[in-house]
Design an enzyme around this catalytic site. Structure first.
Site: not given
Ligand SMILES: Cc1ncc(COP(=O)(O)O)c(C=O)c1O
Length: 331
Positions: A54-56, A58
């Site tokens: 859930q990388s912001n 990325c």
């Protein structure tokens, strides 16, 4: 105003970097401004970066690529879910290609190797990829938050606010290191220099990886400010709010998410900004946020700036909000 244990009143200011705009906003917009400009200057036609499922970072890299018309590849932890949600959903919407590695999100070394392998593969296929390390936390990425520190000082000066503390969530460390570099520049220039508290939300940064002081020095090098000194006292990584680990919610973080939503209409997430604000609230209540750089003789108010680094899309991923918010009360 914040509840405060030392008789002084604490005033909470919120630096709304969740509203930076790019693809839903967040702290990575400032870093990506510099990193994507560098990629374009180097003639890149592809961005490759890496992060947790859930990388912001990325998601925002995907949005940045969409803005400038560059293909984006994201190397992610974990396995591909049946249905994309939260940041992954938005990354897809922005047109990025998602590569699931099955790797544990805490194993950044393995994820970085996977990113480098993908960069090599893309090069072999004739593309010109530009690799961005986890969180965009290269020295160049950190420069963005040295600039943000100066911006915050200017905003406070305009409003006659004597800032005592700046608090940020720290994970891949670029935001924190940049603020530390900004503080060193302000101090060297004889300006008031409120100290920076990094709230460690990943095992690595709490254990000293990356070395925030070293990253701050390297950001200063990029700026050509090689004579500006970063002292060991400049670097505070407070690991008390990590709980059981990266991306594992805490009670304090969850209560902060609810408090911020109810008091400011702010959206915080359970991995980063919720834990960060949870720390601010607990420290204020415990009287830990005393008067600092902003102290003046007639000043009985402590001013605390929380850097709201964003993260709201994760609220819409599985487990993104506390159950007591999601499930209707039985009573
Ligand atoms: C919402 C949010 N806040 C804070 C951080 C931490 O910033 P940094 O990685 O620069 O330490 C991140 C990193 O991904 C983030 O996504």
């Amino acid at each position: 105003m914040l509840p405060s244990g030392d008789g002084a009143t604490s005033r909470l200011w919120c630096k709304r970097d969740d509203l930076t705009g790019l693809g839903g906003g967040g702290n990575k917009a400032r870093k990506l401004d510099l990193l994507v400009a560098d990629a374009i200057a180097q003639g890149a036609d592809t961005l490759v970066t890496v992060g947790a499922a859930q990388s912001n970072h990325c998601r925002m890299t995907a949005a940045a690529g969409a803005c400038v018309g560059i293909e984006v590849h994201l190397v992610l932890s974990g396995d591909e879910p049946e249905l994309a949600a939260g940041n992954q959903l938005l990354s897809r919407l922005f047109g990025a290609q998602l590569h699931f590695t099955g790797v544990d999100p805490r194993h950044w070394g393995e994820l970085e190797i996977a990113r480098e392998q993908l960069v090599d593969e893309l090069e072999r296929s004739g593309r010109r990829p530009y690799g961005i390390q986890v969180g965009g936390s290269s020295p160049l990425g950190a420069v963005a938050y040295a600039e943000a520190y100066m911006e915050l000082l200017d905003q406070c000066a305009e409003r006659n606010v004597d800032l005592d503390h700046i608090v940020t969530t720290s994970s891949s460390g670029g935001t924190h290191a940049g603020l530390v570099a900004g503080r060193a520049i302000a101090r060297a220039a004889g300006r008031p220099a409120p100290h920076v508290i990094g709230i460690g939300v990943a095992e690595g940064v709490v254990a000293g990886l990356p070395d925030i002081g070293e990253l701050a020095r390297r950001a200063l090098d990029v700026l050509g400010a090689t004579d500006v000194e970063v002292t060991p006292d400049d670097v505070v990584v407070d690991g008390r709010w990590l709980g059981d680990g990266y991306a594992i919610p805490t009670e304090a973080g969850d209560r902060a998410i609810e408090w911020a939503a109810a008091h400011g209409g702010w959206l915080l997430d359970r991995t980063y900004s919720g834990k960060g604000l949870g720390a601010v609230l607990a420290m204020a209540a415990g009287g830990e946020l005393g008067r600092g750089a902003g102290e003046t003789a007639d000043d009985d108010e402590v001013n605390v700036a929380f850097i709201h680094t964003g993260g709201w899309p994760a609220l819409f991923a599985p487990g993104g909000v506390p159950d007591d918010v999601r499930v209707a009360s039985a009573s």
